[in-house]
Design an enzyme around this catalytic site. Structure first.
Site, PDB file in Angstrom:
ATOM      1  N   SER A 188      65.980  82.408  37.824  1.00 51.62           N
ATOM      2  CA  SER A 188      66.749  81.739  38.882  1.00 51.62           C
ATOM      3  C   SER A 188      68.255  81.778  38.615  1.00 51.62           C
ATOM      4  O   SER A 188      69.055  81.936  39.534  1.00 51.62           O
ATOM      5  CB  SER A 188      66.273  80.300  39.048  1.00 51.62           C
ATOM      6  OG  SER A 188      66.496  79.588  37.857  1.00 51.62           O
ATOM      7  N   VAL A 189      68.666  81.685  37.339  1.00 50.93           N
ATOM      8  CA  VAL A 189      70.097  81.761  37.050  1.00 50.93           C
ATOM      9  C   VAL A 189      70.621  83.161  37.376  1.00 50.93           C
ATOM     10  O   VAL A 189      71.654  83.321  38.024  1.00 50.93           O
ATOM     11  CB  VAL A 189      70.395  81.398  35.574  1.00 50.93           C
ATOM     12  CG1 VAL A 189      71.856  81.655  35.244  1.00 50.93           C
ATOM     13  CG2 VAL A 189      70.037  79.952  35.283  1.00 50.93           C
ATOM     14  N   GLU A 196      67.814  96.392  33.448  1.00 48.84           N
ATOM     15  CA  GLU A 196      66.390  96.656  33.260  1.00 48.84           C
ATOM     16  C   GLU A 196      65.642  96.568  34.581  1.00 48.84           C
ATOM     17  O   GLU A 196      64.962  97.484  34.999  1.00 48.84           O
ATOM     18  CB  GLU A 196      65.802  95.567  32.353  1.00 48.84           C
ATOM     19  CG  GLU A 196      65.765  95.887  30.922  1.00 48.84           C
ATOM     20  CD  GLU A 196      65.105  94.764  30.148  1.00 48.84           C
ATOM     21  OE1 GLU A 196      65.185  94.808  28.928  1.00 48.84           O
ATOM     22  OE2 GLU A 196      64.526  93.833  30.746  1.00 48.84           O
ATOM     23  N   GLY A 251      64.605  92.778  26.639  1.00 44.94           N
ATOM     24  CA  GLY A 251      65.739  93.668  26.395  1.00 44.94           C
ATOM     25  C   GLY A 251      67.007  92.933  26.029  1.00 44.94           C
ATOM     26  O   GLY A 251      68.060  93.554  25.840  1.00 44.94           O
TER      27      GLY A 251
END
Lengths: 499, 499
Positions: B267-268, B289, B383
């Site tokens: 959500s951020v 990614e 990642g």
């Protein structure tokens, strides 16, 4: 002097160390050459410390270097209380004491990051760079001495440059350096190094006549030390490491030529390189930071065909040999800026075998390289992170105990984390080898405790691990209230052993 | 079907999901396509779980994927108790529960490392690869669907390949992939990517007719989720982050085009990308990614010119839009193997701005991304390490509190370390921004506590820091007996607040 200062116009800028030191003012960011006690400025720093002792008004400066430097710089400036902030690495007793007493701020950085950060402006502007050189070219470019470090970037970014021409450094060093300063993004391009002996740059540090504010002539030698003899523990660690590599060859994952080697400094590193000299491995190459005696020995016997690094730091005895045979070594050694010697791009591409030393490791494979008992700075992370994260094989070595057996180097949880479980592939002590590749945290714990811990601490570690598995979640079992209790016990009672 | 299976010889290998699943035997290493709930096999995994429910004899396998996958694979296999070891990442509730109960081993790896480790033989041999595809070419090569992940390497290294042709995946995906499998050292060469839209490979995964053991036709859609609306905290974090980037532009360290963006998921991340859409930044590019709704929105409005990733994972609504406009998106998106999307060489070269989420951060700038309360696995490092370590700017965001304010996300010491003080440049909460570049540990502590901590916890943090400075060494002041006590308190009392 005409072969050292090759443009007559520059002769006017030759001055005393004291005069040059007067250019350094309060609150400046001062950058210096130097990486290990080699290739760092000596006369100007000593002169500044002298000035500060005489003067009443204090000056405080931020000191940036390649890595550690000799006592003439770090030591004399720490004792004169000149340093406000220091980065990125140090090994000096006075400075370390200063740092751990909270009397100066120390920023412990990945060495490959330093030139990059400076070029990007993250560390403020460089007011003055002091660079040790063997000569200055007609065009005002600098021929560096025994280390390259971050000097090319410091010269590029500095307002003014003070050059220390050191006549104790042989002119024959010219040609050993390969200087290339990568652009900032978005203009970075692939670095065309595919073999450790590929050259991609110039043999001088670009500077130009205008930037040189002062030139000081000195003959103070690099403050290198004598080698300590290899002890039994280091020898056993070396043996374990070499047997591990032999097994990788048997498994078909490596050939007898191995892959480019990176080796930290110190007695274990020395023992490992000495061990390689006696092994059946051949035609080795090194892509490393620091080139020490044992690597010169391997070059002498043709065990090592080529070595790339950013500094040459032999012992007092080794330095003599190096100087005598410098023309031979010059064909077999390249010195690069630390941004290149430690560059993730090259390290990943070449498939470097990284061998570094841990202060302590924990049962899940995390490694502490810097802070003793979580708070006391030893030297810094240096290049160990640059190499470990990108290596083909990342190996950490440590004696299984320290302080005459009172400290276990294998602990439930390290008191400071420099290399995480995600990056550490192999841990080696004199007790044995833990190959962590492909293992889950709990599988790693069993391997590390059983293969690497000292018998005095093995039962305590197994006990902790088995209780943690009962009491906490199943992925990385820990009892948080107890995880750091071994360190607390040592600080209170002088031993990690439960009485 | 002739446009999906383009060689008639292959038609004979089409079989039921159950028949294909029977190829999977006890103790095998099974590799699957999939990165986020996109592009993973569905029919064969479901069939295997069914078989295992019916049969009495248990089978146990090791499951390797690109990253997380949907419930048809991770969930059904966890519930059927098939998984012995799982790597490198997961987000599935059943599997997470399994892991945290210690019923399967989970190996939490940097995603860029996975294909590399497999090619080097560090993770054993791959017995079977199950790959979702939109089509198979005449030559037996595989046109991947919505994610690339580690599939190219899995296909290369597997003994046998099962292909799931998924007819719910549009054929127009063909051409979006750029597949390149780097050699092992010493044969690695520079990767010639200097812009996110550079293509260096093929649009298919090399396989060949002989390796394909079975082909299964399915139409089960990617198990994507609906988007949750952006909450107030995420909006505030996004605002702080964008203001921080604006300041970097003002300081002349970035232009209005910024540098290639990497953004985690959640959500951020969504709020940040939405915020960028409303900002004055323009002509943005992404080297990331996962491509989600908010990035497609930015492409629609030409705010983002180009995006490179390894997976496309829109929401249910976003997926509809993606499929309708796929031909347009195909010119603006490249999907790469995770070894390339997350490659240190490319990330460092492009100067990526990495924005990832932390579970918690400590006062010295260490970040925990994986283990809640030190032991309970959430998802994995993914990642975030690949990008953070090599980024131009590494930014971590987190809400300053969790669990309705009972947990502080800023703690004296993180309970698990995934990103160390050496790698974290900026921490952002809804409270503010701590820019840690160039700061010593103690300077960082002041910045983080004052700018990022929640007011409920700020006095407690200041108190800890000030007592630590008195009681311990001066570099990284800690009281080891108290450093993890906030987590202990939460586990005992359900709150970090001292009553």
């Amino acid at each position: 002097m005409s072969n050292r200062i090759r443009n007559k116009k520059l002769l006017k800028r030759v001055c005393s160390a004291k005069e040059a030191a007067m250019l350094i003012k309060d609150n400046m960011n001062v950058a210096a050459s130097g990486f290990t006690p080699s290739g760092y400025p000596k006369a100007v720093p000593l002169a500044l410390a002298e000035i500060c002792k005489e003067n009443k008004e204090k000056i405080k400066i931020n000191l940036y270097t390649g890595a550690s430097v000799g006592d003439e710089l770090d030591g004399s400036w720490a004792r004169a209380d000149i340093i406000k902030k220091r980065l990125p690495y140090q090994t000096n007793e006075s400075l370390r004491d200063h740092t751990n007493k909270g009397r100066c701020e120390f920023l412990d950085m990945h060495l490959s990051h330093v030139p990059n950060y400076v070029k990007l402006g993250f560390l403020g502007k460089i007011d003055i760079a002091i660079i040790e050189a063997v000569a200055i070219t007609k065009e005002g470019h600098i021929i560096p001495s025994t280390s390259i470090g971050a000097s090319p970037t410091y010269v590029k970014m500095a307002d003014k440059v003070i050059v220390e021409i050191n006549t104790s450094q042989p002119l024959e060093l010219e040609g050993m350096a390969d200087i290339c300063i990568p652009q900032n993004p978005p203009y970075k391009r692939p670095l065309p190094i595919v073999l450790p002996n590929d050259r991609i740059g110039t043999d001088y540090i670009p500077c130009g006549l205008d930037k040189i504010a002062a030139i000081v002539i000195t003959d103070i030698e690099d403050n290198v030390r004598s080698l300590s003899p290899i002890d039994e523990t280091s020898e056993k660690i070396s043996e374990n490491l070499i047997n591990f590599l032999k097994k990788e060859v048997e498994l078909g994952r490596l050939t007898n030529e191995l892959l480019p080697l990176q080796s930290g400094v110190g007695s274990v590193a020395n023992a490992v390189l000495a061990g390689l000299g006696k092994s059946e491995f051949e035609n080795l190459v090194c892509y490393t930071e620091v080139i020490q005696d044992s690597m010169l020995d391997l070059i002498d016997t043709n065990k090592v065909l080529f070595a790339s690094g950013t500094a040459i730091t032999p012992s007092i005895e080794g330095l003599k040999k190096f100087k005598e045979n410098i023309k031979t070594y010059r064909d077999r050694i390249i010195l690069r800026p630390q941004e290149i010697s430690n560059h993730p791009e090259i390290i990943r591409r070449l498939g470097v075998i990284a061998m570094n030393t841990a202060i302590e490791a924990d049962i899940y494979g995390n490694v502490n390289s810097t802070n003793i008992m979580g708070s006391r700075m030893m030297n810094g992370i240096g290049g160990s992170g640059d190499f470990t994260r990108n290596a083909y094989l990342s190996i950490f070595t440590t004696s299984s105990t320290a302080k005459n057996g009172e400290i276990s180097s294998i602990v439930p949880m390290v008191s400071h984390h420099d290399h995480t479980e995600h990056d550490v592939m192999v841990i080696i002590t004199e007790q044995g080898v833990a190959d962590l590749r492909g293992l889950s945290p709990k599988e790693r714990a069993e391997k590390i405790i059983n293969n690497c811990a000292h018998p005095d601490f093995k039962p305590m570690l197994l006990d902790y691990f088995s209780r943690a598995k009962e009491k906490s979640y199943g992925h990385t079992p820990h009892i948080l209230g107890e995880a750091l209790s071994w360190h607390e016990r040592f600080m209170e009672k002088g031993t990690m052993i439960v009485e």
